[in-house]
Motif scaffolding. Structure first.
Motif, PDB file in Angstrom:
ATOM      1  N   UNK A 165       2.733  -9.369   8.879  1.00 14.19           N
ATOM      2  CA  UNK A 165       3.639  -8.406   8.241  1.00 14.19           C
ATOM      3  C   UNK A 165       3.673  -8.614   6.723  1.00 14.19           C
ATOM      4  N   UNK A 166       3.686  -9.873   6.286  1.00 18.72           N
ATOM      5  CA  UNK A 166       3.673 -10.151   4.840  1.00 18.72           C
ATOM      6  C   UNK A 166       2.356  -9.714   4.209  1.00 18.72           C
ATOM      7  N   UNK A 167       1.244  -9.923   4.930  1.00 19.79           N
ATOM      8  CA  UNK A 167      -0.068  -9.539   4.376  1.00 19.79           C
ATOM      9  C   UNK A 167      -0.173  -8.037   4.163  1.00 19.79           C
ATOM     10  N   UNK A 168       0.239  -7.242   5.181  1.00 19.26           N
ATOM     11  CA  UNK A 168       0.112  -5.774   5.023  1.00 19.26           C
ATOM     12  C   UNK A 168       1.097  -5.262   3.969  1.00 19.26           C
ATOM     13  N   UNK A 169       2.198  -6.006   3.764  1.00 20.00           N
ATOM     14  CA  UNK A 169       3.196  -5.602   2.766  1.00 20.00           C
ATOM     15  C   UNK A 169       2.698  -5.835   1.345  1.00 20.00           C
ATOM     16  N   UNK A 170       2.074  -6.978   1.111  1.00 19.68           N
ATOM     17  CA  UNK A 170       1.734  -7.365  -0.267  1.00 19.68           C
ATOM     18  C   UNK A 170       0.254  -7.236  -0.624  1.00 19.68           C
ATOM     19  N   UNK A 171      -0.630  -7.160   0.377  1.00 23.67           N
ATOM     20  CA  UNK A 171      -2.068  -7.165   0.072  1.00 23.67           C
ATOM     21  C   UNK A 171      -2.684  -5.793   0.364  1.00 23.67           C
ATOM     22  N   UNK A 172      -3.164  -5.091  -0.674  1.00 20.24           N
ATOM     23  CA  UNK A 172      -3.717  -3.743  -0.447  1.00 20.24           C
ATOM     24  C   UNK A 172      -4.964  -3.737   0.452  1.00 20.24           C
ATOM     25  N   UNK A 173      -5.636  -4.887   0.556  1.00 18.92           N
ATOM     26  CA  UNK A 173      -6.848  -4.954   1.406  1.00 18.92           C
ATOM     27  C   UNK A 173      -6.514  -4.752   2.887  1.00 18.92           C
ATOM     28  N   UNK A 174      -5.253  -5.091   3.275  1.00 16.68           N
ATOM     29  CA  UNK A 174      -4.861  -5.042   4.692  1.00 16.68           C
ATOM     30  C   UNK A 174      -4.197  -3.700   4.994  1.00 16.68           C
ATOM     31  N   UNK A 175      -4.793  -2.938   5.931  1.00 16.80           N
ATOM     32  CA  UNK A 175      -4.312  -1.569   6.202  1.00 16.80           C
ATOM     33  C   UNK A 175      -3.769  -1.389   7.625  1.00 16.80           C
TER      34      UNK A 175
END
Length: 438
Positions: free
Chosen positions: A266-276
């Motif tokens: 959840x944190x990755x998709x929130x802060x990292x544009x690479x994760x969709x």
């Protein structure tokens, strides 16, 4: 001459009068070797009509610990038995359960209880022996004589899947690539606070056409030994590595996580544009335990209050009430601002999760998205399922030894409902990832 013919025919006539020799029972499990997340067909023939038998499955883990399961069946009027259509009347499960012998595997009586049957090395198949015993013998009792048996191999890696060990900058782990030229949809796969490298879900995802990166984040090689604080830059580097890999389809990558791994997803998709695309299995909508840093930003972690842990008479720890309440305004700084995410969420929860309140956390996440006018989510909520929803036929483990606490912790769930949740969610997870990653 006529007399000789009469004498010669006599033994033949006697044979005709003798009762036919009973054919031996035989057991077929097909395929004899196949992917560990796919169903097998189990049939027994050559029994007497209505004969009572106990079917048993026996397997050993990488360390030689023995697991077994059993179920009671009766042959039909033809002396046959088919686990796809015939019901078990007792043992470790009841009803029509084609894979019941597999998902009900549990440590044998002489082994330490509360162990999970999950492969640590995915190169070798898991061998399961299936046996047919005379009569109905209860679990743990000495079974009757064996009338038929067969071995089945459960493969975690399909032929042609490549496993590449990673030392890429600070990133560690294993990348699994499907056979063929690709490009393939890319997925990062993470587990929870047990730490280390857990590969079996990644290798199965590769079997289904995903480039899957099994990503440890502590207690592996030169990564930190314990989960004190977490830097999101580590996960950003992993996402960028996967996104740029020549075998990976762009533009974005997906992430799947369980427990603490779900919350990191959840944190990755929130802060990292690479994760969709993010699949959160039994996750929390707030950051927990360890503070999460990203550049100048810090999300503090909700803490566990060990005074709120209850211990049963058998020494099993129930930590359901122990995590700080994310709805308490004092804990709002821990909340992951998922409304900032541009991608899509799949939230998977077991309604009987006793590790923590994952159903509530999913509701909080959905409420937060809706509050910001977003409908970029799906929820799969399973009554009777516990905490760790793994790929299909992974043996159900209601109580498991916690690697950090060193005590047995209640994960919740009921075996049959949990097994059905694993099978249903696995198909839905793949559909979701294909939809959003191409």
């Amino acid at each position: 001459a006529a007399m000789w013919r009469v004498l010669a025919a006599a033994p033949a006539r006697a044979l005709l009068r003798a009762p036919p020799a009973r054919r031996a029972a035989s057991l077929a499990v097909s395929p004899a070797a196949g992917p560990a997340d796919e169903r097998v067909e189990t049939r027994v023939v050559g029994l007497s009509p209505g004969q009572a038998v106990t079917l048993r499955a026996v397997a050993a883990d990488d360390r030689g610990c023995l697991f077994q399961s059993c179920a009671h069946y009766r042959a039909d009027s033809r002396g046959e038995l088919h686990l796809g259509t015939d019901a078990s009347h007792g043992g470790d499960y009841t009803g029509v359960e084609p894979m019941g012998l597999f998902w009900s595997l549990a440590p044998a009586a002489m082994e330490k209880p509360y162990q999970r049957l999950v492969p640590r090395s995915i190169g070798a198949p898991m061998k399961v022996e299936v046996l047919v015993h005379q009569g109905h013998s209860p679990p743990g009792a000495m079974p009757g004589p064996v009338v038929a048996k067969a071995e089945v191999q459960r493969l975690f890696t399909a032929p042609g899947v490549r496993r590449i060990r990673l030392k890429e900058g600070v990133v560690r782990g294993s990348l699994f690539l499907p056979p063929g030229d690709g490009p393939f949809p890319g997925v990062i796969d993470m587990y929870g606070d047990e730490g280390g490298l857990i590969e079996f879900r990644s290798s199965l995802l590769a079997t289904h056409g995903f480039a899957a990166l099994s990503l440890p984040y502590f207690d592996f090689e030169d990564l930190p030994r314990v989960m004190k604080e977490i830097k999101l830059e580590y996960f950003e580097e992993a996402a960028r590595f996967l996104q740029r890999h020549p075998k990976v389809k762009g533009p974005g990558v997906g992430v799947i996580g369980t427990g603490k791994g779900a919350e990191l997803a959840l944190s990755m998709i929130t802060f990292l544009p690479e994760v969709v695309a993010a699949v959160s299995i039994s996750g929390c909508s707030s950051n927990t335990v360890a503070d999460l840093h990203y550049g100048e930003m810090t999300l503090p972690g909700l803490r566990f209050d060990m005074n709120k842990v209850s211990v049963s008479d058998t020494g099993v720890f129930d930590i359901f009430e122990a995590l700080d309440d994310p709805t308490n305004p004092a804990n709002s700084p821990c909340m992951i601002p998922i409304e900032k995410a541009e991608g899509h969420f799949l939230l998977v929860v077991g309604e009987d999760d006793r590790m923590w309140k994952s159903s509530l956390y999913a509701e909080l996440a959905i409420g937060r998205l809706r509050q910001h006018g977003k409908e970029n989510f799906e929820l799969l909520s399973y009554p009777g399922a516990g905490h760790r929803i793994d790929p299909p036929s992974t043996p159900f483990c209601q109580v498991a030894m916690d690697r950090v606490l060193g005590v047995p912790v209640l994960g919740g769930g009921e075996s049959k409902a949990h097994a059905h949740a694993q099978e249903h969610s696995w198909g839905k997870i793949q559909e979701f990832l294909h939809l959003h990653l191409g």
